[in-house]
Design a protein around this motif. Structure first.
Motif, PDB file in Angstrom:
ATOM      1  N   MET A   1     140.893  30.276 -57.954  1.00 49.74           N
ATOM      2  CA  MET A   1     142.109  30.793 -57.369  1.00 49.74           C
ATOM      3  C   MET A   1     143.123  31.177 -58.454  1.00 49.74           C
ATOM      4  O   MET A   1     143.764  32.208 -58.350  1.00 49.74           O
ATOM      5  N   PHE A   2     143.257  30.320 -59.487  1.00 52.89           N
ATOM      6  CA  PHE A   2     144.186  30.631 -60.560  1.00 52.89           C
ATOM      7  C   PHE A   2     143.737  31.869 -61.335  1.00 52.89           C
ATOM      8  O   PHE A   2     144.566  32.633 -61.836  1.00 52.89           O
ATOM      9  N   ASN A   3     142.429  32.072 -61.431  1.00 49.60           N
ATOM     10  CA  ASN A   3     141.922  33.234 -62.150  1.00 49.60           C
ATOM     11  C   ASN A   3     142.284  34.523 -61.423  1.00 49.60           C
ATOM     12  O   ASN A   3     142.693  35.495 -62.050  1.00 49.60           O
ATOM     13  N   ILE A   4     142.144  34.533 -60.115  1.00 50.92           N
ATOM     14  CA  ILE A   4     142.507  35.718 -59.334  1.00 50.92           C
ATOM     15  C   ILE A   4     144.001  35.985 -59.447  1.00 50.92           C
ATOM     16  O   ILE A   4     144.425  37.133 -59.627  1.00 50.92           O
ATOM     17  N   LEU A   5     144.798  34.933 -59.368  1.00 50.90           N
ATOM     18  CA  LEU A   5     146.243  35.074 -59.511  1.00 50.90           C
ATOM     19  C   LEU A   5     146.597  35.597 -60.909  1.00 50.90           C
ATOM     20  O   LEU A   5     147.467  36.466 -61.056  1.00 50.90           O
ATOM     21  N   SER A   6     145.905  35.121 -61.918  1.00 51.00           N
ATOM     22  CA  SER A   6     146.140  35.570 -63.286  1.00 51.00           C
ATOM     23  C   SER A   6     145.775  37.044 -63.454  1.00 51.00           C
ATOM     24  O   SER A   6     146.498  37.800 -64.112  1.00 51.00           O
ATOM     25  N   ILE A   7     144.684  37.462 -62.867  1.00 51.34           N
ATOM     26  CA  ILE A   7     144.283  38.867 -62.934  1.00 51.34           C
ATOM     27  C   ILE A   7     145.290  39.748 -62.206  1.00 51.34           C
ATOM     28  O   ILE A   7     145.668  40.822 -62.699  1.00 51.34           O
ATOM     29  N   LEU A   8     145.765  39.306 -61.053  1.00 44.76           N
ATOM     30  CA  LEU A   8     146.769  40.084 -60.323  1.00 44.76           C
ATOM     31  C   LEU A   8     148.069  40.199 -61.111  1.00 44.76           C
ATOM     32  O   LEU A   8     148.684  41.272 -61.157  1.00 44.76           O
ATOM     33  N   ILE A   9     148.493  39.120 -61.732  1.00 45.81           N
ATOM     34  CA  ILE A   9     149.706  39.166 -62.565  1.00 45.81           C
ATOM     35  C   ILE A   9     149.478  40.093 -63.755  1.00 45.81           C
ATOM     36  O   ILE A   9     150.371  40.859 -64.135  1.00 45.81           O
ATOM     37  N   GLY A  10     148.294  40.073 -64.329  1.00 47.26           N
ATOM     38  CA  GLY A  10     147.968  40.967 -65.436  1.00 47.26           C
ATOM     39  C   GLY A  10     147.988  42.426 -65.020  1.00 47.26           C
ATOM     40  O   GLY A  10     148.460  43.286 -65.765  1.00 47.26           O
ATOM     41  N   LEU A  11     147.500  42.713 -63.828  1.00 50.09           N
ATOM     42  CA  LEU A  11     147.529  44.088 -63.339  1.00 50.09           C
ATOM     43  C   LEU A  11     148.959  44.558 -63.078  1.00 50.09           C
ATOM     44  O   LEU A  11     149.303  45.713 -63.342  1.00 50.09           O
ATOM     45  N   VAL A  12     149.797  43.658 -62.586  1.00 52.76           N
ATOM     46  CA  VAL A  12     151.210  43.991 -62.388  1.00 52.76           C
ATOM     47  C   VAL A  12     151.870  44.268 -63.731  1.00 52.76           C
ATOM     48  O   VAL A  12     152.625  45.244 -63.879  1.00 52.76           O
ATOM     49  N   ALA A  13     151.584  43.442 -64.721  1.00 53.51           N
ATOM     50  CA  ALA A  13     152.136  43.660 -66.063  1.00 53.51           C
ATOM     51  C   ALA A  13     151.638  44.974 -66.649  1.00 53.51           C
ATOM     52  O   ALA A  13     152.393  45.684 -67.320  1.00 53.51           O
ATOM     53  N   LEU A  14     150.385  45.312 -66.382  1.00 53.12           N
ATOM     54  CA  LEU A  14     149.829  46.566 -66.870  1.00 53.12           C
ATOM     55  C   LEU A  14     150.531  47.758 -66.240  1.00 53.12           C
ATOM     56  O   LEU A  14     150.887  48.721 -66.923  1.00 53.12           O
ATOM     57  N   VAL A  15     150.770  47.696 -64.940  1.00 50.12           N
ATOM     58  CA  VAL A  15     151.468  48.792 -64.252  1.00 50.12           C
ATOM     59  C   VAL A  15     152.899  48.914 -64.762  1.00 50.12           C
ATOM     60  O   VAL A  15     153.382  50.018 -65.031  1.00 50.12           O
ATOM     61  N   PHE A  16     153.585  47.782 -64.914  1.00 51.30           N
ATOM     62  CA  PHE A  16     154.954  47.817 -65.435  1.00 51.30           C
ATOM     63  C   PHE A  16     154.981  48.219 -66.906  1.00 51.30           C
ATOM     64  O   PHE A  16     156.009  48.685 -67.394  1.00 51.30           O
ATOM     65  N   GLY A  17     153.883  48.051 -67.616  1.00 55.51           N
ATOM     66  CA  GLY A  17     153.816  48.395 -69.028  1.00 55.51           C
ATOM     67  C   GLY A  17     153.529  49.862 -69.292  1.00 55.51           C
ATOM     68  O   GLY A  17     153.569  50.299 -70.434  1.00 55.51           O
ATOM     69  N   ILE A  18     153.275  50.633 -68.261  1.00 62.02           N
ATOM     70  CA  ILE A  18     153.016  52.060 -68.441  1.00 62.02           C
ATOM     71  C   ILE A  18     154.306  52.804 -68.762  1.00 62.02           C
ATOM     72  O   ILE A  18     154.341  53.645 -69.657  1.00 62.02           O
ATOM     73  N   VAL A  19     155.388  52.504 -68.069  1.00 66.43           N
ATOM     74  CA  VAL A  19     156.654  53.208 -68.278  1.00 66.43           C
ATOM     75  C   VAL A  19     157.215  52.962 -69.677  1.00 66.43           C
ATOM     76  O   VAL A  19     157.616  53.922 -70.345  1.00 66.43           O
TER      77      VAL A  19
END
Length: 73
Positions: free
Chosen positions: A1-19
């Motif tokens: 469960m923590f791994n899925i949450l970590s991946i989702l947080i990483g994807l959010v950071a990746l999207v926010f890191g594009i701008v």
């Protein structure tokens, strides 16, 4: 469960890191790197390494980009 949450947080950071990747917006990494750090913390709590590794790679890439822009000396 923590791994899925970590991946989702990483994807959010990746999207926010594009701008901030655009010129003159590199200061935005000051807000994105802590999100990736939280994701890496959740990834460290899981038994799998995928989420943690994703967030660590994002932290390194965003930090290098921040240093190139002069945000971290």
């Amino acid at each position: 469960m923590f791994n899925i949450l970590s991946i989702l947080i990483g994807l959010v950071a990746l999207v926010f890191g594009i701008v901030p990747f655009l010129p003159f917006f590199a200061w935005g990494y000051w807000f994105v790197i802590p999100i990736a750090i939280v994701g890496a913390a959740f990834g460290a709590l899981s038994s799998s390494n995928a989420g943690r590794n994703l967030n660590l790679v994002l932290i390194v890439i965003f930090s290098l980009r921040l240093m190139l822009g002069g945000g971290v000396i």
